[in-house]
Design an enzyme around this catalytic site. Structure first.
Site, PDB file in Angstrom:
ATOM      1  N   ASP A  41       3.127 112.210   9.879  1.00  0.00           N
ATOM      2  CA  ASP A  41       3.510 112.149  11.301  1.00  0.00           C
ATOM      3  C   ASP A  41       2.365 112.555  12.234  1.00  0.00           C
ATOM      4  O   ASP A  41       2.542 113.443  13.083  1.00  0.00           O
ATOM      5  CB  ASP A  41       4.723 113.077  11.488  1.00  0.00           C
ATOM      6  CG  ASP A  41       5.548 112.698  12.699  1.00  0.00           C
ATOM      7  OD1 ASP A  41       5.303 111.631  13.293  1.00  0.00           O
ATOM      8  OD2 ASP A  41       6.458 113.485  13.069  1.00  0.00           O
ATOM      9  N   LYS A  82       9.789 128.135  15.014  1.00  0.00           N
ATOM     10  CA  LYS A  82      10.369 126.814  15.264  1.00  0.00           C
ATOM     11  C   LYS A  82      11.854 126.883  14.947  1.00  0.00           C
ATOM     12  O   LYS A  82      12.244 127.137  13.805  1.00  0.00           O
ATOM     13  CB  LYS A  82       9.642 125.793  14.378  1.00  0.00           C
ATOM     14  CG  LYS A  82      10.222 124.391  14.363  1.00  0.00           C
ATOM     15  CD  LYS A  82       9.258 123.443  13.634  1.00  0.00           C
ATOM     16  CE  LYS A  82       9.891 122.091  13.341  1.00  0.00           C
ATOM     17  NZ  LYS A  82       8.937 121.150  12.735  1.00  0.00           N
ATOM     18  N   ALA A 126      10.222 119.584  20.750  1.00  0.00           N
ATOM     19  CA  ALA A 126      10.020 118.195  20.351  1.00  0.00           C
ATOM     20  C   ALA A 126      11.334 117.585  19.883  1.00  0.00           C
ATOM     21  O   ALA A 126      12.383 117.877  20.454  1.00  0.00           O
ATOM     22  CB  ALA A 126       8.927 118.128  19.297  1.00  0.00           C
ATOM     23  N   SER A 127      11.301 116.764  18.830  1.00  0.00           N
ATOM     24  CA  SER A 127      12.497 115.994  18.508  1.00  0.00           C
ATOM     25  C   SER A 127      13.567 116.792  17.773  1.00  0.00           C
ATOM     26  O   SER A 127      14.750 116.541  17.940  1.00  0.00           O
ATOM     27  CB  SER A 127      12.110 114.772  17.677  1.00  0.00           C
ATOM     28  OG  SER A 127      11.599 115.177  16.432  1.00  0.00           O
ATOM     29  N   LEU A 128      13.153 117.754  16.955  1.00  0.00           N
ATOM     30  CA  LEU A 128      14.137 118.458  16.129  1.00  0.00           C
ATOM     31  C   LEU A 128      14.314 119.909  16.510  1.00  0.00           C
ATOM     32  O   LEU A 128      15.308 120.528  16.152  1.00  0.00           O
ATOM     33  CB  LEU A 128      13.691 118.432  14.654  1.00  0.00           C
ATOM     34  CG  LEU A 128      13.441 117.083  14.024  1.00  0.00           C
ATOM     35  CD1 LEU A 128      12.942 117.251  12.601  1.00  0.00           C
ATOM     36  CD2 LEU A 128      14.715 116.261  14.029  1.00  0.00           C
ATOM     37  N   ALA A 129      13.314 120.450  17.190  1.00  0.00           N
ATOM     38  CA  ALA A 129      13.298 121.896  17.365  1.00  0.00           C
ATOM     39  C   ALA A 129      12.527 122.297  18.610  1.00  0.00           C
ATOM     40  O   ALA A 129      11.777 121.502  19.163  1.00  0.00           O
ATOM     41  CB  ALA A 129      12.627 122.529  16.144  1.00  0.00           C
ATOM     42  N   GLN A 130      12.721 123.553  18.999  1.00  0.00           N
ATOM     43  CA  GLN A 130      11.855 124.116  20.021  1.00  0.00           C
ATOM     44  C   GLN A 130      11.158 125.323  19.414  1.00  0.00           C
ATOM     45  O   GLN A 130      11.650 125.931  18.469  1.00  0.00           O
ATOM     46  CB  GLN A 130      12.632 124.473  21.268  1.00  0.00           C
ATOM     47  CG  GLN A 130      13.711 125.511  21.129  1.00  0.00           C
ATOM     48  CD  GLN A 130      14.645 125.447  22.334  1.00  0.00           C
ATOM     49  OE1 GLN A 130      15.258 124.428  22.630  1.00  0.00           O
ATOM     50  NE2 GLN A 130      14.727 126.558  23.049  1.00  0.00           N
ATOM     51  N   VAL A 131      10.001 125.628  19.991  1.00  0.00           N
ATOM     52  CA  VAL A 131       9.147 126.640  19.388  1.00  0.00           C
ATOM     53  C   VAL A 131       8.945 127.799  20.366  1.00  0.00           C
ATOM     54  O   VAL A 131       8.624 127.587  21.536  1.00  0.00           O
ATOM     55  CB  VAL A 131       7.790 126.024  18.980  1.00  0.00           C
ATOM     56  CG1 VAL A 131       6.821 127.076  18.459  1.00  0.00           C
ATOM     57  CG2 VAL A 131       8.022 124.956  17.897  1.00  0.00           C
TER      58      VAL A 131
HETATM   59  N1  LIG Z   1       1.921 127.343  14.598  1.00  0.00           N
HETATM   60  C1  LIG Z   1       1.928 126.872  15.836  1.00  0.00           C
HETATM   61  N2  LIG Z   1       1.037 127.300  16.745  1.00  0.00           N
HETATM   62  C2  LIG Z   1       1.044 126.825  18.007  1.00  0.00           C
HETATM   63  N3  LIG Z   1       1.903 125.900  18.486  1.00  0.00           N
HETATM   64  C3  LIG Z   1       2.828 125.415  17.631  1.00  0.00           C
HETATM   65  C4  LIG Z   1       2.892 125.858  16.265  1.00  0.00           C
HETATM   66  N4  LIG Z   1       3.896 125.194  15.670  1.00  0.00           N
HETATM   67  C5  LIG Z   1       4.429 124.376  16.598  1.00  0.00           C
HETATM   68  N5  LIG Z   1       3.800 124.489  17.788  1.00  0.00           N
HETATM   69  C6  LIG Z   1       4.091 123.725  19.018  1.00  0.00           C
HETATM   70  O1  LIG Z   1       5.445 123.306  18.963  1.00  0.00           O
HETATM   71  C7  LIG Z   1       5.553 121.882  19.045  1.00  0.00           C
HETATM   72  C8  LIG Z   1       6.756 121.405  18.245  1.00  0.00           C
HETATM   73  O2  LIG Z   1       6.652 121.777  16.889  1.00  0.00           O
HETATM   74  P1  LIG Z   1       6.904 120.725  15.746  1.00  0.00           P
HETATM   75  O3  LIG Z   1       5.997 119.580  15.947  1.00  0.00           O
HETATM   76  O4  LIG Z   1       6.818 121.424  14.442  1.00  0.00           O
HETATM   77  O5  LIG Z   1       8.431 120.306  16.073  1.00  0.00           O
HETATM   78  P2  LIG Z   1       9.249 118.992  15.683  1.00  0.00           P
HETATM   79  O6  LIG Z   1      10.528 119.007  16.427  1.00  0.00           O
HETATM   80  O7  LIG Z   1       9.350 118.904  14.184  1.00  0.00           O
HETATM   81  O8  LIG Z   1       8.306 117.847  16.189  1.00  0.00           O
HETATM   82  P3  LIG Z   1       8.416 116.258  15.996  1.00  0.00           P
HETATM   83  O9  LIG Z   1       9.204 115.786  17.127  1.00  0.00           O
HETATM   84  O10 LIG Z   1       6.976 115.880  16.035  1.00  0.00           O
HETATM   85  O11 LIG Z   1       9.058 116.017  14.656  1.00  0.00           O
HETATM   86  C9  LIG Z   1       4.212 121.363  18.586  1.00  0.00           C
HETATM   87  O12 LIG Z   1       3.949 120.110  19.166  1.00  0.00           O
HETATM   88  C10 LIG Z   1       3.266 122.445  19.109  1.00  0.00           C
HETATM   89  O13 LIG Z   1       2.974 122.217  20.478  1.00  0.00           O
HETATM   90 MG   LIG Z   2       6.029 117.702  16.094  1.00  0.00          MG
END
Ligand SMILES: Nc1ncnc2c1ncn2[C@@H]1O[C@H](COP(=O)(O)OP(=O)(O)OP(=O)(O)O)[C@@H](O)[C@H]1O
Ligand SMILES: [Mg+2]
Length: 451
Positions: A289, A157, A138-143
């Protein structure tokens, strides 16, 4: 030199200017494509409709390209637009939804470098079966999916390296835009938004804080068996790496999948409404969010909340007066409405209450004649027009910073309720939460007056 907000340096000047120009150019091109359709008087209504739809798709692709090129705040903005099924054109939603959880990912070598930087270890030393390819980004990280050494299934993450510098640059560029806007539009102080953004964005980069926020909301909502928040694995968590319990569930916006699993979307909409009433009005601490990339559903239904990076704490007096404002809105009690608006920090130029009443009234007007739980796009132009006429005569000169993330939640919730085709009775659902808190405020002020 300006003080760093994120603790990082901004990008070098040439890259910073390039970002600015890239955004400016894209929006100019978009503006011109719409202008051309608008000016073409020879088009029949059907042709115009088709041209507009084509332009929406083309322009959404342009914004998508821009956002994946520049990352940072642009992705956040696109996530917001793509969540507004209530007001945004479907073409934009279709294209920009990809940025909720499927942003093009960074190569694995960068993930290894971040994990090494935080733990001094390779992912394979820290975890078992750490997947090379991310499951989402997503915007800040990949999981990435993995298993802890003691056998728990987890989602790891990993913050994008350099995202802090990108956000630092965006915040500085937005500050320039705000200064320009402030000169053009003297009746509204955009600096409040800037101030809040400057506070919130750097906090999102601290995943340990995010972990603590998720635990706080989990505790507040522990009595709700229809809400689930993944547990944090603290031993595998650092500032740039957050490890949580992996939960396999259906994305809240995937209505077909929900129906196929026998889940009633309206029930999901009700859980979401109650969850936000309780977080905002009762606990004064909330997940700010709720875009579809952060919300999932398990059979039951149980709503899963992810991503507490953007969480907000409300001061107690703000929370109680906000509850009072809601009860006054529902009762259509203008006097109480105005006193509550003022208590939470709204001010108008002439001090005449009319603008505050109009602002309050518009909340209902956006729902249309039949009081839908989401903004009715058909009535929006008319309500906007009426509201802006009143606001022009007597501008709202001060808006409390604390309300901005509530507005954000209301916007995202409206989009979600539309997506879920919600029939939730908003007034009936919100009233008990708001009344209980407004009563507390009354008792407190009576206590003060007596003592
Ligand atoms: N505990 C989890 N179990 C399953 N999938 C997860 C989990 N945590 C994160 N994900 C997947 O990873 C994606 C990205 O995580 P997250 O939303 O925390 O990142 P982000 O970069 O902070 O997002 P945003 O752009 O919303 O700020 C989520 O949309 C989800 O699909
Ligand atoms: Mg997110």
């Amino acid at each position: 030199m300006a003080k760093s907000l994120t603790g990082s340096k901004p990008l070098p000047p040439h890259q910073r200017i390039k970002r600015f120009l890239d955004v400016g150019w894209t929006f100019l091109v978009i503006y011109l494509t719409y202008k051309r359709i608008q000016r073409n008087k020879k088009l029949t209504p059907a042709q115009r409709e088709r041209r507009l739809s084509q332009a929406h798709t083309k322009n959404a692709e342009r914004i998508y390209g821009l956002a994946t090129r520049l990352e940072g705040m642009l992705i956040k903005t696109c996530q917001f637009i793509s969540s507004r099924a209530d007001v945004a054109p479907t073409e934009y939603i279709a294209v920009l939804s990809r940025l909720q959880d499927s942003v093009p990912a960074r190569p694995y070598s960068q993930v290894v470098a971040v994990i090494r930087g935080e733990f001094g270890k390779h992912p394979d030393e820290l975890f078992d079966g750490f997947t090379r390819a991310p499951i989402a980004s997503a915007s800040l990280a990949q999981v990435h999916r993995a298993r802890t050494k003691d056998g728990h299934d987890v989602a790891v993450k990993v913050q994008y390296p350099g995202i802090d510098r990108i956000l630092e640059t965006d915040l500085r560029n937005i500050a320039i835009l705000v200064k320009i806007l402030a000169r053009i539009e003297k009746n509204f102080d955009f600096r409040i938004m800037m101030r809040e953004l400057n506070k919130d964005m750097p906090r999102e980069l601290d995943f340990e804080l995010e972990g603590r926020s998720s635990e706080r909301v989990a505790k507040d909502l522990a009595h709700r068996h229809d809400i689930r928040i993944p547990k944090v694995h603290w031993a595998e968590t650092r500032r740039r790496v957050l490890t949580t319990e992996f939960i396999e569930a259906t994305k809240i916006s995937d209505i077909e999948a929900l129906l196929a699993e026998g889940i009633d979307p309206n029930q999901v909409a009700l859980i979401m409404t109650e969850a936000y009433c309780e977080q905002i009005l009762v606990h004064g601490f909330f997940h700010a969010d709720p875009h579809p990339g952060n919300l999932f559903v398990l059979p039951g239904p149980v709503v899963v909340f992810l991503d507490f990076g953007l969480s907000k704490e409300l001061p107690e007096s703000f929370r109680l007066n906000y509850a009072k404002l809601i009860t006054a809105l529902i009762a259509q009690d203008n006097e109480r409405m105005v006193s509550a608006f003022r208590a939470i920090g709204f001010k108008t130029k002439s001090d005449d209450p009319e603008s505050l009443v109009a602002l309050g009234q518009s909340f209902f007007d956006y729902g249309g004649m039949d009081n839908k739980p989401y903004v009715d796009a058909d009535v929006m132009p008319e309500v906007n027009e009426r509201l802006s006429r009143i606001l022009q005569a007597n501008p709202v000169t001060e808006i409390p910073g604390d309300i901005l993330l509530i507005f954000r939640v209301l916007g995202l919730m409206s989009g979600l309720q539309k997506r879920l085709d919600s029939r939730v009775d908003m007034v009936g659902t919100i009233t008990p939460y708001a009344e209980e808190q407004a009563q507390k405020l009354l008792e407190m002020t009576q206590g003060d007056a007596a003592g």
